[in-house]
Write a protein that holds these residues in place. Sequence first.
Motif, PDB file in Angstrom:
ATOM      1  N   GLY A 481       0.794  -1.218   0.000  1.00  0.00           N
ATOM      2  CA  GLY A 481       0.000   0.000   0.000  1.00  0.00           C
ATOM      3  C   GLY A 481       0.824   1.265   0.000  1.00  0.00           C
ATOM      4  N   ILE A 482       0.177   2.367   0.425  1.00  0.00           N
ATOM      5  CA  ILE A 482       0.774   3.703   0.432  1.00  0.00           C
ATOM      6  C   ILE A 482       1.178   4.061   1.861  1.00  0.00           C
ATOM      7  N   TRP A 483       2.408   4.534   2.019  1.00  0.00           N
ATOM      8  CA  TRP A 483       2.943   4.955   3.306  1.00  0.00           C
ATOM      9  C   TRP A 483       3.261   6.441   3.285  1.00  0.00           C
ATOM     10  N   THR A 484       3.321   7.032   4.465  1.00  0.00           N
ATOM     11  CA  THR A 484       3.793   8.406   4.595  1.00  0.00           C
ATOM     12  C   THR A 484       4.850   8.488   5.693  1.00  0.00           C
ATOM     13  N   ILE A 485       5.677   9.520   5.595  1.00  0.00           N
ATOM     14  CA  ILE A 485       6.673   9.851   6.606  1.00  0.00           C
ATOM     15  C   ILE A 485       7.006  11.320   6.413  1.00  0.00           C
ATOM     16  N   SER A 486       7.494  11.950   7.418  1.00  0.00           N
ATOM     17  CA  SER A 486       7.911  13.341   7.269  1.00  0.00           C
ATOM     18  C   SER A 486       9.093  13.414   6.307  1.00  0.00           C
ATOM     19  N   ALA A 487       9.049  14.394   5.420  1.00  0.00           N
ATOM     20  CA  ALA A 487      10.167  14.608   4.503  1.00  0.00           C
ATOM     21  C   ALA A 487      11.322  15.321   5.184  1.00  0.00           C
ATOM     22  N   ARG A 488      11.103  15.825   6.381  1.00  0.00           N
ATOM     23  CA  ARG A 488      12.140  16.564   7.112  1.00  0.00           C
ATOM     24  C   ARG A 488      12.986  15.589   7.918  1.00  0.00           C
ATOM     25  N   ALA A 489      14.269  15.522   7.591  1.00  0.00           N
ATOM     26  CA  ALA A 489      15.160  14.538   8.202  1.00  0.00           C
ATOM     27  C   ALA A 489      15.270  14.709   9.704  1.00  0.00           C
ATOM     28  N   GLU A 490      15.198  15.940  10.183  1.00  0.00           N
ATOM     29  CA  GLU A 490      15.418  16.177  11.606  1.00  0.00           C
ATOM     30  C   GLU A 490      14.284  15.642  12.471  1.00  0.00           C
ATOM     31  N   LEU A 491      13.115  15.371  11.873  1.00  0.00           N
ATOM     32  CA  LEU A 491      12.001  14.853  12.671  1.00  0.00           C
ATOM     33  C   LEU A 491      12.138  13.357  12.967  1.00  0.00           C
ATOM     34  N   GLY A 492      12.824  12.643  12.091  1.00  0.00           N
ATOM     35  CA  GLY A 492      13.117  11.242  12.358  1.00  0.00           C
ATOM     36  C   GLY A 492      11.912  10.361  12.589  1.00  0.00           C
ATOM     37  N   ALA A 493      10.788  10.647  11.971  1.00  0.00           N
ATOM     38  CA  ALA A 493       9.560   9.878  12.193  1.00  0.00           C
ATOM     39  C   ALA A 493       9.644   8.493  11.553  1.00  0.00           C
ATOM     40  N   LYS A 494       8.766   7.584  11.993  1.00  0.00           N
ATOM     41  CA  LYS A 494       8.668   6.257  11.410  1.00  0.00           C
ATOM     42  C   LYS A 494       7.579   6.252  10.340  1.00  0.00           C
ATOM     43  N   PRO A 495       7.732   5.430   9.286  1.00  0.00           N
ATOM     44  CA  PRO A 495       6.695   5.345   8.254  1.00  0.00           C
ATOM     45  C   PRO A 495       5.355   4.894   8.827  1.00  0.00           C
ATOM     46  N   ARG A 496       4.279   5.446   8.259  1.00  0.00           N
ATOM     47  CA  ARG A 496       2.913   5.097   8.689  1.00  0.00           C
ATOM     48  C   ARG A 496       2.125   4.664   7.469  1.00  0.00           C
ATOM     49  N   LEU A 497       1.430   3.527   7.580  1.00  0.00           N
ATOM     50  CA  LEU A 497       0.630   3.024   6.461  1.00  0.00           C
ATOM     51  C   LEU A 497      -0.604   3.895   6.304  1.00  0.00           C
ATOM     52  N   LEU A 498      -0.701   4.552   5.161  1.00  0.00           N
ATOM     53  CA  LEU A 498      -1.813   5.453   4.893  1.00  0.00           C
ATOM     54  C   LEU A 498      -2.997   4.730   4.276  1.00  0.00           C
ATOM     55  N   MET A 499      -2.727   3.869   3.287  1.00  0.00           N
ATOM     56  CA  MET A 499      -3.804   3.162   2.612  1.00  0.00           C
ATOM     57  C   MET A 499      -3.309   1.794   2.166  1.00  0.00           C
ATOM     58  N   PRO A 500      -3.894   0.719   2.690  1.00  0.00           N
ATOM     59  CA  PRO A 500      -3.444  -0.616   2.284  1.00  0.00           C
ATOM     60  C   PRO A 500      -4.047  -1.014   0.940  1.00  0.00           C
ATOM     61  N   VAL A 501      -3.409  -1.978   0.322  1.00  0.00           N
ATOM     62  CA  VAL A 501      -3.967  -2.599  -0.871  1.00  0.00           C
ATOM     63  C   VAL A 501      -5.300  -3.241  -0.506  1.00  0.00           C
ATOM     64  N   GLY A 502      -6.292  -3.081  -1.381  1.00  0.00           N
ATOM     65  CA  GLY A 502      -7.625  -3.623  -1.093  1.00  0.00           C
ATOM     66  C   GLY A 502      -8.554  -3.418  -2.266  1.00  0.00           C
ATOM     67  N   ALA A 503      -9.795  -3.049  -1.966  1.00  0.00           N
ATOM     68  CA  ALA A 503     -10.809  -2.935  -3.010  1.00  0.00           C
ATOM     69  C   ALA A 503     -10.513  -1.804  -3.983  1.00  0.00           C
ATOM     70  N   GLN A 504      -9.894  -0.720  -3.505  1.00  0.00           N
ATOM     71  CA  GLN A 504      -9.657   0.428  -4.371  1.00  0.00           C
ATOM     72  C   GLN A 504      -8.236   0.496  -4.918  1.00  0.00           C
TER      73      GLN A 504
END
Length: 614
Positions: A481-504
């Motif tokens: 699916g689709i993941w997001t993460i902050s584009a700013r390196a200093e924030l150091g966030a972990k990837p988050r699943l935004l939308m999994p593969v499925g019906a759409q």
Amino acid sequence: MHFTKTCALLLGTLLGPGAMLSPAQAALPQPLKADKLVALPEGGWLLQSKTMLRSIDAQGRPSAELALASEKLDVRRDGARTLAVLVERSQQRVQGLYLQAGQFRPAFTLPALGFPIESLCLYRDPQQLLHGFFIGEEGRGQQWLLSGPAPRLLRELALPTGVVDCQVDDARGELLLAEADFGVWSYPADAERKLRRTPVLLKQPYGPLQQGALSLARLPGGLAVLDGKGERAHLLAQTSAGWQARSSLRLPAGSAQLAIDARASQLWRQDEDSEQWQAQALRWSVPKLPVAAALPIVLPSGQTEPVARLGDAADDPAIWINPRDAAQSRVLGTNKKQGLLVYDLAGKETQLLAVGRLNNVDLRQQVRLGGQTLDLAVATHRDALALVLFGIDADGQVSERARIPTGLPDIYGVCLYQPPAGGLEAFVNDKDGRFQHYRIEYQDGQFSGRKLREFRLPSQPEGCVANDQDGVLFMGEEDRGIWTISARAELGAKPRLLMPVGAQLHADVEGMALYHGSAASYLVVSSQGNDSYLVLDAKPPFAVRGAFRVGIQAELGIDGASETDGLEVTSANLGGVYGQGMLVVQDGHKRLPDGAQNFKYIAWQDIARALALP
């Protein structure tokens, strides 16, 4: 008659509740004599003999007649007319005839196909365009687009040898072939899909047929198959699990062909020796299948010239906007077997940079680096395992400027980020799921890259896009699916699943791009598994706005798009139909005719209209 009585007795025990025959009550006089009998969509029949083509209504009254030596025949409704397609005997040329108001009128004649035609069948696609399939005895075949200004060759086909009949199920988009020595096969009728065959009904020991299949006749939601011995008709129904046999009917020996009327109320059988057709009343219960909502179809407005390598070559585009004259903007595209291509908005190739196997490309304009303002494109090089930097001058000329090694063992996708404070950053990934985040630096005329961080997704990614406005990076994990993460390196966030593969969203999740409109911004994603393009809001909660497919532009002779890897979109006014911007998508299968892959141009205004976007 013996045939009628035999059928009536046998069917009482052989047919289930979904399909049954009863004694003949047909109004047509019997027997009919013809080489071919084809039901007309509006009711009645076309009768083809060696020297004559004639139509009769449901009561057997003649309505049109044409002296013509022909063979093979199929029909489809075309607006207010019926299109009949056949093979003229003396020249062995495919001809189309319109039947309207009791008259036959010429529609078209195809050029010689280069092989003798053993079977032909017609297909109406979801766009309501008409196609013709023409098949030779040695497995050669062609699919032609019959709608539009003139018929065009859509694709070449490699099919089984010994095909004696074909039919197309328009609703399911299935090309059904009767192989005389083996049975019935199903192929996708959509030219944008891969030509893979699926067994429908095969000979023993793989299925119930005695000696393959001789003839096919379409039923609403079903199919009638004449066994290769000409002694049994098998009735099949479509189900959610595929084709399933409902029943079979023993026929008199020597049966050569089957035909079914438009209302599926009569089953006709031709005797091989006499060429006479006799009918039996048929009651057919149409299978109830769930109907998936059809995605809107958007037509391309242009396409690029094909890349210079065959096979899986074209991959990912980027769009450069000419600040002085937007109509002179450029589309950059990667060729995984050759290098970087540059096209104008008419699709003409203006440059080829044969730098080697490039996979993905992205670009940014007005980048402030080392006291200069630059337009830069960055691509991944599969052999050098490096980022390749290209400069773009004011006229859209592209030149290689530098290579930055990454150390990734299987470098794959890349996307750029332009922070509000200036400069340029790149996200590059590997097939093992790793992402590396680099800052591009420029000093004393030399480019370099400084790695800021590294993170990973669980499995193979490729497509990604950074929202410069919000500092968000969107990433595609192909199978998940689709993941997001902050584009700013200093924030150091972990990837988050935004939308999994499925019906759409269907795997593989491939190209990604952002459209920044005056009213809203959208994320566009290639949903490769169902040949569609998903549009979501680019801001939380990332609502799905819809999906669409790219279809055939018959008037311009441009095929649809499928199996799209990379894509790019812009909201810039590029003039003409691209006044609201354009989407560029890689096309995995070039048709009209077959050829090397290319990129398709789609006007954003057509996408906005199809999805009712503000």
